[in-house]
Scaffold this motif. Sequence first.
Motif, PDB file in Angstrom:
ATOM      1  N   UNK A  30       9.309 -19.229  22.402  1.00  0.00           N
ATOM      2  CA  UNK A  30       8.618 -20.419  22.912  1.00  0.00           C
ATOM      3  C   UNK A  30       9.612 -21.497  23.297  1.00  0.00           C
ATOM      4  N   UNK A  31      10.640 -21.696  22.488  1.00  0.00           N
ATOM      5  CA  UNK A  31      11.660 -22.691  22.802  1.00  0.00           C
ATOM      6  C   UNK A  31      12.388 -22.329  24.093  1.00  0.00           C
ATOM      7  N   UNK A  32      12.696 -21.035  24.252  1.00  0.00           N
ATOM      8  CA  UNK A  32      13.352 -20.579  25.477  1.00  0.00           C
ATOM      9  C   UNK A  32      12.456 -20.804  26.690  1.00  0.00           C
ATOM     10  N   UNK A  33      11.153 -20.500  26.552  1.00  0.00           N
ATOM     11  CA  UNK A  33      10.223 -20.714  27.658  1.00  0.00           C
ATOM     12  C   UNK A  33      10.146 -22.192  28.035  1.00  0.00           C
ATOM     13  N   UNK A  34      10.068 -23.066  27.019  1.00  0.00           N
ATOM     14  CA  UNK A  34       9.958 -24.506  27.289  1.00  0.00           C
ATOM     15  C   UNK A  34      11.216 -25.023  27.967  1.00  0.00           C
ATOM     16  N   UNK A  82       0.050 -20.196  28.929  1.00  0.00           N
ATOM     17  CA  UNK A  82       1.505 -19.982  28.921  1.00  0.00           C
ATOM     18  C   UNK A  82       1.968 -19.430  27.577  1.00  0.00           C
ATOM     19  N   UNK A  83       1.354 -19.882  26.477  1.00  0.00           N
ATOM     20  CA  UNK A  83       1.678 -19.349  25.155  1.00  0.00           C
ATOM     21  C   UNK A  83       1.314 -17.866  25.100  1.00  0.00           C
ATOM     22  N   UNK A  84       0.145 -17.521  25.631  1.00  0.00           N
ATOM     23  CA  UNK A  84      -0.274 -16.127  25.666  1.00  0.00           C
ATOM     24  C   UNK A  84       0.683 -15.293  26.515  1.00  0.00           C
ATOM     25  N   UNK A  85       1.181 -15.868  27.594  1.00  0.00           N
ATOM     26  CA  UNK A  85       2.152 -15.187  28.449  1.00  0.00           C
ATOM     27  C   UNK A  85       3.433 -14.879  27.674  1.00  0.00           C
ATOM     28  N   UNK A 135       3.682 -14.539  24.421  1.00  0.00           N
ATOM     29  CA  UNK A 135       3.346 -13.519  23.423  1.00  0.00           C
ATOM     30  C   UNK A 135       3.322 -12.135  24.066  1.00  0.00           C
ATOM     31  N   UNK A 136       2.748 -12.046  25.250  1.00  0.00           N
ATOM     32  CA  UNK A 136       2.711 -10.745  25.947  1.00  0.00           C
ATOM     33  C   UNK A 136       4.109 -10.311  26.361  1.00  0.00           C
TER      34      UNK A 136
END
Length: 109
Positions: free
Chosen positions: A72-76, A88-91, A93-94
Amino acid sequence: MTDDLMGLAEAKVDRRRADRRVSAERRNTQDDFDGDDRRAADRRNGERRRQIDPTTCERDYKPDEIEFMKAMDDYKRRSNRQFPTWSEVLEVIRDLGYRKVAAPSRTYE
């Protein structure tokens, strides 16, 4: 009755046109301010966010929880979004490889 409605319409005051402020500048200005002006810099810089450090929390995280927090930190950081949406959180996780394979269960009762 029509005359009563006309009287009400004429009695309304359009407050959007009048300036109700007492003075033109309401802020306290100080010429001797020597700090950083935060408005001058771009507010969406990616360097501002801190790394997730599980050692600062009171609970012990499992390895999969740490992996999710880091993902999540990397995505943010990559998307420059401080508060991602649930989709986006679900993305994320997938992208970690999680799939729905079992029937839903309740964690909290």
